[in-house]
Write an enzyme that holds these catalytic residues in place. Sequence first.
Site, PDB file in Angstrom:
ATOM      1  N   HIS A 164       1.009  -1.165   0.146  1.00 22.02           N
ATOM      2  CA  HIS A 164       0.009  -0.105  -0.061  1.00 22.02           C
ATOM      3  C   HIS A 164       1.027   1.344  -0.008  1.00 22.02           C
ATOM      4  O   HIS A 164       2.068   1.303   0.425  1.00 22.02           O
ATOM      5  CB  HIS A 164      -0.908   0.022   1.249  1.00 22.02           C
ATOM      6  N   HIS A 169       3.696   7.114   3.633  1.00 24.07           N
ATOM      7  CA  HIS A 169       4.913   5.920   3.553  1.00 24.07           C
ATOM      8  C   HIS A 169       4.459   5.123   2.514  1.00 24.07           C
ATOM      9  O   HIS A 169       3.275   5.137   2.006  1.00 24.07           O
ATOM     10  CB  HIS A 169       4.990   5.370   4.966  1.00 24.07           C
ATOM     11  N   GLU A 204       7.718   1.206   4.886  1.00 22.15           N
ATOM     12  CA  GLU A 204       7.330   0.211   5.928  1.00 22.15           C
ATOM     13  C   GLU A 204       7.387  -1.252   5.256  1.00 22.15           C
ATOM     14  O   GLU A 204       7.271  -1.493   3.920  1.00 22.15           O
ATOM     15  CB  GLU A 204       5.628   0.372   6.047  1.00 22.15           C
TER      16      GLU A 204
HETATM   17 CO    CO Z   1       1.227   1.196   6.422  1.00 26.34          CO
END
Ligand code: CO
Length: 134
Positions: free
Chosen positions: A7, A79, A130
């Site tokens: 994502h 992020h 991440e």
């Molecule tokens: Co995330």
Amino acid sequence: MIGRLNHVAIAVADLDKASALYRDTLGAVVSAPHDQPAHGVTVVFVELPNTKIELLAPLGASSPIAKFLERNPDGGMHHICYEVDDILAARDRLKANGARVLGDGEPRIGAHGKPVLFLHPKDFNGALVEIEQI
Ligand code: CO
């Protein structure tokens, strides 16, 4: 080592407005808001054919995205999340290559109930990264 893009997270000040933008203007499938008190955010998931967008709004006084929104009042890309098969092996490889893992270096359970780690943006071209074990 990294696999699919899981994502992209975008910090927003007004979640209703951002949800409407993705749903009505961009024509995407948008979830209801989910409060995630452990992470200090409320999340709306935007489902795309090949990945997800997460719209993040602050939840609570000590939200980790509050400062980001102070600096970026219009919101902004917060992020990106890459999938890995083995998060501990990924962490060790990253550290061996000089990348800084945020926090105490131990994976936490992320927004999808899976272990995650965050990597210092200064080590990744200014982007907070991440990694999530899938
Ligand atoms: Co995330």
